[in-house]
Design a protein around this motif. Structure first.
Motif, PDB file in Angstrom:
ATOM      1  N   MET A  40       4.196   8.243   2.049  1.00  0.00           N
ATOM      2  CA  MET A  40       4.183   9.554   1.397  1.00  0.00           C
ATOM      3  C   MET A  40       3.049   9.572   0.381  1.00  0.00           C
ATOM      4  O   MET A  40       2.777   8.608  -0.310  1.00  0.00           O
ATOM      5  CB  MET A  40       5.520   9.814   0.695  1.00  0.00           C
ATOM      6  CG  MET A  40       6.703   9.850   1.641  1.00  0.00           C
ATOM      7  SD  MET A  40       6.710  11.271   2.707  1.00  0.00           S
ATOM      8  CE  MET A  40       7.081  12.531   1.528  1.00  0.00           C
TER       9      MET A  40
ATOM     10  N   ALA B 161      -2.090   3.184   6.113  1.00  0.00           N
ATOM     11  CA  ALA B 161      -1.677   4.568   5.857  1.00  0.00           C
ATOM     12  C   ALA B 161      -2.889   5.485   5.729  1.00  0.00           C
ATOM     13  O   ALA B 161      -2.913   6.598   6.255  1.00  0.00           O
ATOM     14  CB  ALA B 161      -0.822   4.638   4.592  1.00  0.00           C
TER      15      ALA B 161
ATOM     16  N   GLU C  62       8.935  16.941   2.226  1.00  0.00           N
ATOM     17  CA  GLU C  62       9.049  16.758   0.787  1.00  0.00           C
ATOM     18  C   GLU C  62       9.282  18.077   0.062  1.00  0.00           C
ATOM     19  O   GLU C  62      10.051  18.146  -0.899  1.00  0.00           O
ATOM     20  CB  GLU C  62       7.768  16.085   0.255  1.00  0.00           C
ATOM     21  CG  GLU C  62       7.768  15.800  -1.233  1.00  0.00           C
ATOM     22  CD  GLU C  62       8.760  14.720  -1.624  1.00  0.00           C
ATOM     23  OE1 GLU C  62       9.198  14.705  -2.785  1.00  0.00           O
ATOM     24  OE2 GLU C  62       9.136  13.891  -0.743  1.00  0.00           O
TER      25      GLU C  62
ATOM     26  N   ALA D 184       5.138  15.190   6.765  1.00  0.00           N
ATOM     27  CA  ALA D 184       5.711  14.516   5.594  1.00  0.00           C
ATOM     28  C   ALA D 184       5.682  15.429   4.374  1.00  0.00           C
ATOM     29  O   ALA D 184       6.649  15.477   3.593  1.00  0.00           O
ATOM     30  CB  ALA D 184       4.939  13.221   5.320  1.00  0.00           C
TER      31      ALA D 184
ATOM     32  N   THR E 195       0.860  13.689   8.310  1.00  0.00           N
ATOM     33  CA  THR E 195       0.708  14.069   6.901  1.00  0.00           C
ATOM     34  C   THR E 195       1.288  15.452   6.617  1.00  0.00           C
ATOM     35  O   THR E 195       2.072  15.613   5.668  1.00  0.00           O
ATOM     36  CB  THR E 195      -0.768  14.013   6.513  1.00  0.00           C
ATOM     37  OG1 THR E 195      -1.251  12.669   6.705  1.00  0.00           O
ATOM     38  CG2 THR E 195      -0.968  14.420   5.066  1.00  0.00           C
TER      39      THR E 195
ATOM     40  N   VAL F 202       8.926  10.718   9.728  1.00  0.00           N
ATOM     41  CA  VAL F 202       7.974  11.641  10.365  1.00  0.00           C
ATOM     42  C   VAL F 202       8.229  11.719  11.861  1.00  0.00           C
ATOM     43  O   VAL F 202       8.180  12.793  12.474  1.00  0.00           O
ATOM     44  CB  VAL F 202       6.534  11.199  10.063  1.00  0.00           C
ATOM     45  CG1 VAL F 202       5.538  11.967  10.938  1.00  0.00           C
ATOM     46  CG2 VAL F 202       6.206  11.438   8.596  1.00  0.00           C
TER      47      VAL F 202
ATOM     48  N   ARG G  40       8.542   5.994   5.968  1.00  0.00           N
ATOM     49  CA  ARG G  40       7.814   7.256   6.148  1.00  0.00           C
ATOM     50  C   ARG G  40       7.517   7.525   7.622  1.00  0.00           C
ATOM     51  O   ARG G  40       7.697   8.642   8.132  1.00  0.00           O
ATOM     52  CB  ARG G  40       6.498   7.193   5.367  1.00  0.00           C
ATOM     53  CG  ARG G  40       5.757   8.522   5.287  1.00  0.00           C
ATOM     54  CD  ARG G  40       4.372   8.332   4.734  1.00  0.00           C
ATOM     55  NE  ARG G  40       3.511   7.699   5.726  1.00  0.00           N
ATOM     56  CZ  ARG G  40       2.839   8.382   6.654  1.00  0.00           C
ATOM     57  NH1 ARG G  40       2.931   9.693   6.714  1.00  0.00           N
ATOM     58  NH2 ARG G  40       2.086   7.745   7.526  1.00  0.00           N
TER      59      ARG G  40
ATOM     60  N   ALA H  15      15.733   5.938   5.416  1.00  0.00           N
ATOM     61  CA  ALA H  15      15.439   7.226   6.057  1.00  0.00           C
ATOM     62  C   ALA H  15      16.616   8.170   5.938  1.00  0.00           C
ATOM     63  O   ALA H  15      16.463   9.366   5.618  1.00  0.00           O
ATOM     64  CB  ALA H  15      15.063   7.005   7.514  1.00  0.00           C
TER      65      ALA H  15
ATOM     66  N   PRO I 107       6.325   6.080  -3.828  1.00  0.00           N
ATOM     67  CA  PRO I 107       6.407   6.674  -2.484  1.00  0.00           C
ATOM     68  C   PRO I 107       7.336   5.872  -1.597  1.00  0.00           C
ATOM     69  O   PRO I 107       7.649   4.721  -1.858  1.00  0.00           O
ATOM     70  CB  PRO I 107       4.970   6.620  -1.980  1.00  0.00           C
ATOM     71  CG  PRO I 107       4.127   6.447  -3.203  1.00  0.00           C
ATOM     72  CD  PRO I 107       4.952   5.690  -4.182  1.00  0.00           C
ATOM     73  N   LEU I 108       7.754   6.545  -0.531  1.00  0.00           N
ATOM     74  CA  LEU I 108       8.571   5.852   0.469  1.00  0.00           C
ATOM     75  C   LEU I 108       7.792   4.700   1.068  1.00  0.00           C
ATOM     76  O   LEU I 108       6.556   4.772   1.203  1.00  0.00           O
ATOM     77  CB  LEU I 108       8.963   6.815   1.580  1.00  0.00           C
ATOM     78  CG  LEU I 108      10.067   7.829   1.274  1.00  0.00           C
ATOM     79  CD1 LEU I 108      10.201   8.786   2.453  1.00  0.00           C
ATOM     80  CD2 LEU I 108      11.395   7.139   1.008  1.00  0.00           C
TER      81      LEU I 108
ATOM     82  N   GLU J  80       6.094   2.551   3.871  1.00  0.00           N
ATOM     83  CA  GLU J  80       5.377   3.068   5.037  1.00  0.00           C
ATOM     84  C   GLU J  80       6.253   3.067   6.277  1.00  0.00           C
ATOM     85  O   GLU J  80       6.204   4.017   7.076  1.00  0.00           O
ATOM     86  CB  GLU J  80       4.113   2.227   5.268  1.00  0.00           C
ATOM     87  CG  GLU J  80       3.258   2.695   6.431  1.00  0.00           C
ATOM     88  CD  GLU J  80       2.740   4.101   6.228  1.00  0.00           C
ATOM     89  OE1 GLU J  80       2.354   4.756   7.225  1.00  0.00           O
ATOM     90  OE2 GLU J  80       2.696   4.585   5.065  1.00  0.00           O
TER      91      GLU J  80
ATOM     92  N   TYR K 166      17.009   9.355   2.340  1.00  0.00           N
ATOM     93  CA  TYR K 166      15.960  10.294   1.948  1.00  0.00           C
ATOM     94  C   TYR K 166      16.213  11.692   2.530  1.00  0.00           C
ATOM     95  O   TYR K 166      15.994  12.706   1.864  1.00  0.00           O
ATOM     96  CB  TYR K 166      14.616   9.761   2.415  1.00  0.00           C
ATOM     97  CG  TYR K 166      13.472  10.713   2.158  1.00  0.00           C
ATOM     98  CD1 TYR K 166      12.943  10.880   0.871  1.00  0.00           C
ATOM     99  CD2 TYR K 166      12.939  11.467   3.198  1.00  0.00           C
ATOM    100  CE1 TYR K 166      11.912  11.766   0.638  1.00  0.00           C
ATOM    101  CE2 TYR K 166      11.910  12.354   2.967  1.00  0.00           C
ATOM    102  CZ  TYR K 166      11.401  12.503   1.688  1.00  0.00           C
ATOM    103  OH  TYR K 166      10.378  13.387   1.456  1.00  0.00           O
TER     104      TYR K 166
END
Length: 440
Positions: A1, A150, A64, A60, A57, A21, A17, A104, A11-12, A14, A107
């Motif tokens: 994130m 990332a 958010e 994500a 991207t 996603v 994330r 996950a 951030p989460l 990777e 979140y």
């Protein structure tokens, strides 16, 4: 994130994330078009295998910032892992659950204490990574690699998105070029046609001007020749009138002798009392057959009452009558049949009184069916042929007569009057004949 989630200090991870996603990309493909968030509608059209890769991207970021979209993805996760979601909702983390799945689910579903669950999962992942690497240095390298991965992933996603846009722009540009080419070709064709039409118009104008000039020249020459002939005729008539007083006696003697000789010769040769007239040789339409339509005559007024009586008194005069010109002048409200019958009755009385030769001409174009006309004795009835008007038939009758014979043409048509005058006949307005028939 790219930024910390609500309640998260970092951030989460990777791995978390990517999992989130991927799950959101799957849900995005099954959503109705109207429910898809506006920033993700273009990504929803991508191939399912490329959706998470190319749109990671934006997906994500939407998770958010868009609570409704995140809840729809959470519902899908709950349908696939109901036990895990229920345990997290009760505040319990299953010991055997994978840290990535726990983070996950926490979140997306946001149960009470979810940031701690994410951080615990992060700690588990970090411990696992530390145990696998064996040193803090290796863990730092891993984190750097994760960050680099990332960034590479984000850069690759952005590059893929730009490539798609470039491809679409190139296709649109090619289509516009093709349309522009077609438009230019049409403009060239139209310009060529316009140029050809302009040239044709100029040629037509030149030809028309040349023809008009030639016609004017010929008309002027004809008028000059006609004026010369009229002057010569007038001079000849004047000379004849001047010499007449001297020769009157001789001419009278010769005329009497000729009359006596002609009478004797007629008796000796037993010639018939009636002979064929020149007008009998003129071709016309029989009154019981229809003709064609033509332009009606134009009536003109004339108030000279003595003109017709003087002409009728001439010897062997031939009276040619423009039938419809006379009837439409005197009684045009009647039907054509009644007009013809009334004129025939009047002409029969005139012939009975004067014994002159009378020819009545009708326009065959006025006939729309067979017509029965009872021609009285002494009156010749003629109809113009198809394609011929009565005016032309009248001129043909005048032309058929020998030079010097007295001919009177009854018509108020100015063109007819002027043409027969030049041919030697005397025109008489229709009103005079109607007045003469009225007296009878």
């Amino acid at each position: 994130m790219s930024s910390a989630g609500e309640g998260l200090s970092r951030p989460l991870p990777e791995q978390v994330r990517l999992h989130v996603v991927d799950l959101a990309a799957q849900v995005l493909g099954s959503m109705p078009q109207s429910a898809i968030p506006a920033p993700l509608r273009g990504i929803a059209k991508f191939d399912p295998r490329k959706r998470a890769k190319l749109g990671g991207t934006p997906i994500a970021a939407q998770l958010e910032n868009d609570k409704k979209f995140r809840e729809m993805v959470a519902e899908t996760l709950a349908a696939g892992w109901p036990e895990l979601v229920e345990s997290l909702a009760e505040g319990n983390v299953p010991p055997a659950a994978e840290p990535v799945m726990v983070a996950a689910a926490a979140y997306l579903t946001r149960p009470p204490g979810w940031p701690e669950m994410v951080e615990a999962a992060r700690a588990d992942l970090e411990r696992s990574a530390a145990a696998a690497q064996g040193s803090a240095h290796e863990q730092a390298v891993v984190r750097l690699r994760e960050q680099l991965a990332a960034q590479k992933t984000a850069a690759k996603e952005e590059a893929d998105r730009l490539r798609e846009q470039l491809k679409a722009a190139r296709a649109e540009n090619a289509d516009l070029r093709r349309k522009l080419h077609d438009a230019r070709e049409r403009v060239k064709t139209a310009e060529a046609a316009a140029a050809a039409m302009t040239v044709a118009a100029e040629e037509a104008r030149a030809a028309l001007a040349s023809a008009g000039s030639a016609a004017e020249t010929e008309l002027r020459r004809t008028k000059e020749r006609l004026a010369d002939v009229e002057r010569q005729l007038e001079a000849a008539r004047r000379a004849a009138r001047e010499g007449r007083s001297v020769e009157d006696a001789r001419v009278r003697v010769l005329l009497d002798a000729l009359q006596d000789a002609a009478a004797g010769l007629r008796r000796e040769l037993a010639l018939p009392s009636t002979i064929s007239r020149p007008a009998d040789s003129v071709t016309a339409v029989s009154p019981d057959r229809p003709g064609v339509r033509a332009v009606p005559a134009r009536a003109l007024a004339d108030d000279d009452p003595a003109l017709l009586d003087q002409l009728i008194a001439l010897p062997q005069v031939h009276l040619i009558v423009d039938g419809y010109n006379v009837t439409k002048t005197g009684y045009g409200t009647l039907t054509l049949a009644d007009q013809r019958n009334r004129l025939m009755t009047g002409l029969a009385g005139l012939v009975a009184q004067t014994r002159i030769e009378v020819t009545c001409v009708f326009d065959g174009a006025e006939l729309n069916g067979p017509v029965q006309v009872a021609a009285p004795r002494g009156v010749r009835v003629m109809f113009s042929a198809p394609g011929q008007i009565a005016d032309d038939l009248i001129r043909q009758l005048v032309r058929a007569e020998p030079a010097g014979r007295a001919i009177a043409v009854v018509s108020s048509d100015r063109e007819v009057a002027e043409s027969v005058r030049r041919m030697g006949a005397r025109p008489v307005p229709s009103a005079l004949l109607l007045r003469r028939l009225g007296r009878a």
